[in-house]
Motif scaffolding. Sequence first.
Motif, PDB file in Angstrom:
ATOM      1  N   LYS A 172      11.719  18.527  42.318  1.00  0.00           N
ATOM      2  CA  LYS A 172      10.540  17.735  41.962  1.00  0.00           C
ATOM      3  C   LYS A 172       9.878  17.204  43.225  1.00  0.00           C
ATOM      4  CE  LYS A 172      12.294  14.766  38.914  1.00  0.00           C
ATOM      5  NZ  LYS A 172      12.234  13.627  37.979  1.00  0.00           N
ATOM      6  N   CYS A 173      10.701  16.702  44.136  1.00  0.00           N
ATOM      7  CA  CYS A 173      10.178  16.125  45.366  1.00  0.00           C
ATOM      8  C   CYS A 173       9.453  17.186  46.194  1.00  0.00           C
ATOM      9  CB  CYS A 173      11.338  15.513  46.146  1.00  0.00           C
ATOM     10  SG  CYS A 173      10.835  14.652  47.618  1.00  0.00           S
ATOM     11  N   LEU A 175       7.990  19.839  45.016  1.00  0.00           N
ATOM     12  CA  LEU A 175       6.728  20.187  44.366  1.00  0.00           C
ATOM     13  C   LEU A 175       5.670  19.110  44.609  1.00  0.00           C
ATOM     14  CD1 LEU A 175       8.091  21.766  41.076  1.00  0.00           C
ATOM     15  CD2 LEU A 175       7.087  22.936  43.040  1.00  0.00           C
ATOM     16  N   VAL A 176       6.070  17.846  44.609  1.00  0.00           N
ATOM     17  CA  VAL A 176       5.123  16.777  44.938  1.00  0.00           C
ATOM     18  C   VAL A 176       4.645  16.948  46.379  1.00  0.00           C
ATOM     19  CG1 VAL A 176       4.856  14.298  45.287  1.00  0.00           C
ATOM     20  CG2 VAL A 176       6.056  15.124  43.261  1.00  0.00           C
ATOM     21  N   ASP A 179       2.158  19.601  46.419  1.00  0.00           N
ATOM     22  CA  ASP A 179       0.928  19.106  45.795  1.00  0.00           C
ATOM     23  C   ASP A 179       0.092  18.327  46.823  1.00  0.00           C
ATOM     24  OD1 ASP A 179      -0.963  18.305  43.826  1.00  0.00           O
ATOM     25  OD2 ASP A 179       0.126  16.420  43.577  1.00  0.00           O
ATOM     26  N   SER A 180       0.735  17.411  47.547  1.00  0.00           N
ATOM     27  CA  SER A 180       0.010  16.627  48.559  1.00  0.00           C
ATOM     28  C   SER A 180      -0.587  17.537  49.628  1.00  0.00           C
ATOM     29  CB  SER A 180       0.945  15.624  49.232  1.00  0.00           C
ATOM     30  OG  SER A 180       1.407  14.683  48.296  1.00  0.00           O
ATOM     31  N   LEU A 220       3.265  18.033  36.134  1.00  0.00           N
ATOM     32  CA  LEU A 220       3.839  17.229  37.210  1.00  0.00           C
ATOM     33  C   LEU A 220       2.747  16.732  38.158  1.00  0.00           C
ATOM     34  CD1 LEU A 220       7.124  17.719  39.041  1.00  0.00           C
ATOM     35  CD2 LEU A 220       5.100  17.798  40.455  1.00  0.00           C
ATOM     36  N   TRP A 224       1.820  12.805  38.489  1.00  0.00           N
ATOM     37  CA  TRP A 224       1.971  12.189  39.807  1.00  0.00           C
ATOM     38  C   TRP A 224       0.660  11.547  40.238  1.00  0.00           C
ATOM     39  CZ3 TRP A 224       5.702  10.466  42.683  1.00  0.00           C
ATOM     40  CH2 TRP A 224       5.494  10.201  44.031  1.00  0.00           C
TER      41      TRP A 224
END
Lengths: 242, 242
Positions: A172-173, A175-176, A179-180, A220, A224
Amino acid sequence: VTYCVAMKLNEGMLFASDSRTNAGVDHVSVFSKMHRFEIAGERQIVLLNAGNLATTQTVVSGLRQEIKRNSPGNLYEAGSMFDVAREVGIKVRAALAEIPVEEKAKLDFGCTFLVGGRIAGEEPRLFMVYPEGNFIEATRETPFFQIGEAKYGKPILDRVLHYHVSLRDAMKCTLVSFDSTMRSNLSVGLPIDLLTLRMDDTVNVKHMRIEEGNDDFQALRRQWSEGLRSLFSALPNPTGWD
Amino acid sequence: VTYCVAMKLNEGMLFASDSRTNAGVDHVSVFSKMHRFEIAGERQIVLLNAGNLATTQTVVSGLRQEIKRNSPGNLYEAGSMFDVAREVGIKVRAALAEIPVEEKAKLDFGCTFLVGGRIAGEEPRLFMVYPEGNFIEATRETPFFQIGEAKYGKPILDRVLHYHVSLRDAMKCTLVSFDSTMRSNLSVGLPIDLLTLRMDDTVNVKHMRIEEGNDDFQALRRQWSEGLRSLFSALPNPTGWD
């Protein structure tokens, strides 16, 4: 531009790379910036690359050719992940040595590799190989490496990731973090190649390719983004700053 | 390393720079990487700088000297912020022209300035002056510029900031951006100089220096950090990723 992350955690390893294009697949599976070298049940080696494409292709092709020719020290024969990292470093140095000095002054031909995986009899290990061919290894205190366009996605990794984070949270981390990066740099994009290797499973890796239409990833990203906005709105107004 | 942000919003302007050292103050107020040129009620000019310290000091000292000598085109006489940005660009070019070509090959002597403020009769304006001396202006669509170590703190600005955000929210967003930068790069640090200029107040600017012991900033950092962790924990586990 490229963005790649790799980590070695208590529960296992995770590798992730962005990739807009499909590359060919042969007996050594290749996923654009993610390259796998596998002997089922005996070794799982993953390479992620950033930097000059010609140089990285020279390195990866050279490594594959050595396997086909069964040359001494090839990645199917290397006795440890340390030897694998050293072999990648030697190939990087050799590829750059072919380029005339005056050309190197004009353009950056360098490339960086993340080299990780497991060879039977050894713990999983993770290395970052520099353009100079030398390399460093991940530790419990420094469990992840990034290469390429790394800065946009680093703050969330710095905040959340440590050695004892579960592989699921690490995903998850990651993928975040992607994303950023993708929001701030348009040249990093989907699909994302994601590969995990569990400590307790010596045979299997899990590979996923996250494409544009992936509902989970979209959810997600949305959650987020909305969460960050709410969190931001809820921050107190510091006194005397009006 | 330096991190500076400046923005021009509907409600006013905001300038922020990191700075670990105190610089001298004379009739032109100087706060390390933030330099003010002011004629009360008539003009408020703020410069933020990143890059080679010798070059930036040459530029800023040159601009101050011209004011003292009352040279034509000095920042107290410039007819518009556009002229101010052009004058800064000329000074940057002149400072770099003094350095021998062979020295420039060895080291980056370049510097970048954010130049903003208001001159009576004109709207507030904001420019980014490149090491080449040319410059671009902020618009409603691109209301903020960053210089220096910009990438770690860009994602939050990208997510939150737009032209109609209040100055207070812009301040909070800027502080979160500095927080992310300081966590990921140890060479950017407190104190932070923060300066705001309101559209509806032609006379005053507000300057704050946020030091280590600032309770509001510590609370904001803590709340943001804890909020991010909760937000992260609450993200759904994507299906089929176990």
